[in-house]
Enzyme design. Structure first.
Site, mmCIF file in Angstrom:
data_model
loop_
_atom_site.group_PDB
_atom_site.id
_atom_site.type_symbol
_atom_site.label_atom_id
_atom_site.label_comp_id
_atom_site.label_asym_id
_atom_site.label_seq_id
_atom_site.Cartn_x
_atom_site.Cartn_y
_atom_site.Cartn_z
ATOM 1 N N SER A 110 0.770 -1.280 -0.062
ATOM 2 C CA SER A 110 -0.005 0.087 0.133
ATOM 3 C C SER A 110 0.947 1.258 0.175
ATOM 4 O O SER A 110 1.879 1.588 -0.927
ATOM 5 C CB SER A 110 -1.142 -0.088 1.181
ATOM 6 O OG SER A 110 -2.003 0.605 0.983
ATOM 7 N N LYS A 167 4.344 1.928 -2.226
ATOM 8 C CA LYS A 167 4.629 3.078 -2.990
ATOM 9 C C LYS A 167 6.145 3.328 -2.640
ATOM 10 O O LYS A 167 6.880 3.610 -3.349
ATOM 11 C CB LYS A 167 3.906 4.477 -2.576
ATOM 12 C CG LYS A 167 2.673 4.342 -3.121
ATOM 13 C CD LYS A 167 1.649 5.631 -2.620
ATOM 14 C CE LYS A 167 0.344 5.551 -2.108
ATOM 15 N NZ LYS A 167 -0.694 4.700 -2.852
ATOM 16 N N GLN A 170 -8.157 7.272 -6.699
ATOM 17 C CA GLN A 170 -7.144 8.093 -6.238
ATOM 18 C C GLN A 170 -6.385 8.769 -7.330
ATOM 19 O O GLN A 170 -5.905 7.862 -8.123
ATOM 20 C CB GLN A 170 -6.346 7.342 -5.286
ATOM 21 C CG GLN A 170 -5.388 8.560 -4.443
ATOM 22 C CD GLN A 170 -4.473 8.035 -3.266
ATOM 23 O OE1 GLN A 170 -4.143 6.601 -3.353
ATOM 24 N NE2 GLN A 170 -4.643 8.665 -2.343
ATOM 25 N N GLU A 177 -3.936 14.073 0.745
ATOM 26 C CA GLU A 177 -4.040 13.217 1.948
ATOM 27 C C GLU A 177 -2.651 12.917 2.930
ATOM 28 O O GLU A 177 -2.680 12.669 3.828
ATOM 29 C CB GLU A 177 -4.329 11.563 1.045
ATOM 30 C CG GLU A 177 -4.389 10.620 2.235
ATOM 31 C CD GLU A 177 -4.630 9.239 1.658
ATOM 32 O OE1 GLU A 177 -5.373 9.148 0.738
ATOM 33 O OE2 GLU A 177 -4.239 8.384 2.196
ATOM 34 N N TRP A 202 -10.130 2.000 -5.747
ATOM 35 C CA TRP A 202 -9.532 3.021 -5.337
ATOM 36 C C TRP A 202 -8.069 3.221 -5.624
ATOM 37 O O TRP A 202 -7.439 3.998 -5.997
ATOM 38 C CB TRP A 202 -9.515 3.417 -3.752
ATOM 39 C CG TRP A 202 -8.725 4.456 -3.204
ATOM 40 C CD1 TRP A 202 -7.883 4.435 -2.370
ATOM 41 C CD2 TRP A 202 -9.330 5.818 -3.385
ATOM 42 N NE1 TRP A 202 -7.602 5.810 -1.785
ATOM 43 C CE2 TRP A 202 -8.301 6.531 -2.538
ATOM 44 C CE3 TRP A 202 -10.083 6.457 -4.022
ATOM 45 C CZ2 TRP A 202 -8.372 8.144 -2.437
ATOM 46 C CZ3 TRP A 202 -10.308 7.815 -3.823
ATOM 47 C CH2 TRP A 202 -9.376 8.499 -3.141
ATOM 48 N N HIS A 262 -7.218 -5.987 1.193
ATOM 49 C CA HIS A 262 -6.075 -5.134 0.992
ATOM 50 C C HIS A 262 -4.793 -5.570 1.997
ATOM 51 O O HIS A 262 -4.779 -5.722 2.959
ATOM 52 C CB HIS A 262 -6.360 -3.805 1.246
ATOM 53 C CG HIS A 262 -5.318 -2.788 1.005
ATOM 54 N ND1 HIS A 262 -4.770 -2.862 -0.365
ATOM 55 C CD2 HIS A 262 -5.094 -1.695 1.833
ATOM 56 C CE1 HIS A 262 -3.878 -1.383 -0.421
ATOM 57 N NE2 HIS A 262 -4.086 -1.305 0.845
HETATM 58 C C1 MCU Z 1 -2.660 2.348 -1.632
HETATM 59 O O1 MCU Z 1 -2.062 3.143 -0.383
HETATM 60 C C2 MCU Z 1 -2.562 3.939 0.353
HETATM 61 C C3 MCU Z 1 -3.571 4.870 -0.512
HETATM 62 O O2 MCU Z 1 -2.714 5.715 -1.535
HETATM 63 C C4 MCU Z 1 -4.557 5.771 0.535
HETATM 64 O O3 MCU Z 1 -5.312 6.583 -0.329
HETATM 65 C C5 MCU Z 1 -5.132 4.953 1.475
HETATM 66 O O4 MCU Z 1 -5.785 5.845 2.213
HETATM 67 O O5 MCU Z 1 -4.285 4.043 2.014
HETATM 68 C C6 MCU Z 1 -3.434 3.163 1.256
HETATM 69 C C7 MCU Z 1 -2.930 2.512 2.358
HETATM 70 O O6 MCU Z 1 -1.652 2.788 2.487
HETATM 71 O O7 MCU Z 1 -3.543 1.628 2.893
HETATM 72 C C8 MCU Z 1 -2.804 0.916 4.272
#
Ligand code: MCU
EC number: 3.1.1.117
Length: 417
Positions: free
Chosen positions: A229, A233, A275, A283, A327, A363
């Protein structure tokens, strides 16, 4: 011991002067691992100061320099990667500082302690090295970002290095800007966003592993990096900015990771809940404040994230995505990585590229369907250096027929030698 700087001190560390650390695989089912040639950055074209022409409804051509010249050789490719890294840092990621003047490390128990000094300031941080295989080694290891959703099953024979990336740069929303040990060292108004600061942290871990190889038993030429997530990145940016990483394993990184800005915007314009660049900078502090100038018109950018991924080519990249998470930009990551793959194709290195998008898992819980024939095949080939299964992978459990890969990448793919 103090690490010696390996590259000339410039504001943006050329990612391409350290390309010699991946050795050819001796035990591969499909041939030797392709490497980039060493290139003197002085022989590369100058990197222009302007943005260049906008690129709409397609992704920027990896094989044309910003000045219009074509990329016709592997040496050109190394120069093009240097240019892309500089442009990404300038407009999106913020500046990656060069190797600091002093990096020292010590290892005790399972704790690797790393101290860094630059410009009269110092910071230190620790990582833990777990599941160290028995036997003399040296052994490969996977650097694992943070505590959010770290869920890759790492097979026996590979150590894990737990990196508390939030300690280097915080990511608790807008108020985290400029907070963390990176900013203690370089100042709270440094241009680097959290992703770049974390990549810098990964580089210091690699420095430390080079210094302590006799104590840790970890082979610094066989390192993977992973995270899920937001930390996915981080993993893809670390793999892109640190050429000593042999295998990059971003999991469900989505927008700002394996997704492309332009494709996410296109998805959003088609009514999907994705997103995009305008939302992501509100964010959190993953990107440089410099990126704010471009988020309302990403067509201006002289890159997209297919070129971020291309900084890894021909090193190994295996991208895991989740088809159930709208998303994250499921068409965006599919299209972005499908087009990114053409950079490995040009280098004759398709065995070093994987993209796999499945569903049915929540996720960041790793689905078993990606394990045996995909994740393990990559780890076998690029970290354990033994023959394994097929690592030329591009698949999704959905067809994404609304996305036309060729229209989005109308440029030719050269064969680079
Ligand atoms: C996928 O990574 C992020 C995403 O970019 C955000 O918009 C969301 O709030 O959180 C994701 C994440 O890191 O989840 C653990």
């Amino acid at each position: 011991t103090t690490a010696q700087p390996q590259v000339p001190t410039t504001t943006a560390r050329p990612t391409t002067t350290l390309v010699t650390s991946i050795v050819a695989s001796t035990a591969s089912s499909t041939g030797p691992v392709v490497t980039n040639p060493p290139v003197n950055p002085g022989t590369c074209p100058n990197i222009p100061s302007g943005l260049g022409s906008p690129v709409a409804n397609q992704l920027n051509d990896p094989f044309t320099f910003h000045n219009g010249n074509k990329v016709t050789s592997k040496a050109d490719w190394v120069c093009r990667q240097r240019e892309i890294s500089e442009l990404l840092q300038r407009y999106e990621l913020g500046t990656l500082p060069p190797r600091p003047s002093s990096v020292t490390a010590s290892f005790s128990g399972s704790t690797l302690s790393i101290s860094v000094s630059e410009g009269g300031k110092s910071i230190s941080f620790t990582v833990s090295i777990n599941n160290r295989p028995s036997g003399a080694g040296p052994h490969p290891a996977i650097i694992n970002f943070g505590t959010i959703g770290a869920s890759l099953p790492v097979p026996a024979g590979v150590a894990t290095i737990n990196f508390n990336n939030d300690d280097i740069a915080q990511q608790q929303g807008g108020s985290s800007r400029g907070r963390g040990k990176f900013y203690d060292l370089y100042g709270s108004s440094h241009s680097a966003g959290a992703l770049t600061a974390w990549a810098w942290g990964v580089s210091r871990i690699v420095d430390a592993l080079e210094l302590t190889q006799a104590q840790t038993g970890i082979d610094p030429t066989r390192l993977g990096v992973t995270g899920c997530s937001r930390n996915g990145k981080g993993a893809i940016v670390a793999g892109a900015l640190e050429p000593r990483i042999a295998l990059t394993l971003p999991q469900e990184s989505g927008a700002g990771g394996s997704g492309c800005w332009r494709i996410a915007t296109w998805q959003k314009n088609n009514g999907q809940n994705v997103q995009d660049s305008t939302q992501i900078v509100q964010e959190n502090v993953w990107f440089s404040p410099n990126f704010n100038t471009y988020v309302n018109n990403v067509n201006q950018l002289p890159f997209d994230h297919h070129l971020l991924a291309g900084l890894i080519a021909p090193r190994a990249l295996y991208v895991m995505e989740n088809v159930d998470m709208e998303w994250l930009g499921k068409i965006s990551t599919y299209g972005c990585m499908g087009i990114a793959r053409k950079q490995w194709e040009a280098l004759g290195a398709l065995d070093s590229f994987g993209y796999s998008q499945v569903g049915g898992n929540s996720h960041c819980s790793f689905p078993s369907s990606q394990q045996g024939s995909e994740l393990n095949a990559f780890i076998d080939k690029f970290l354990l250096k033994r023959s394994g299964g097929n690592t030329n992978i591009f698949r999704s459990t959905q067809t994404h027929s609304s996305f036309n890969m060729n229209n989005w990448s109308p440029w030719a793919v050269p064969s680079l030698n």
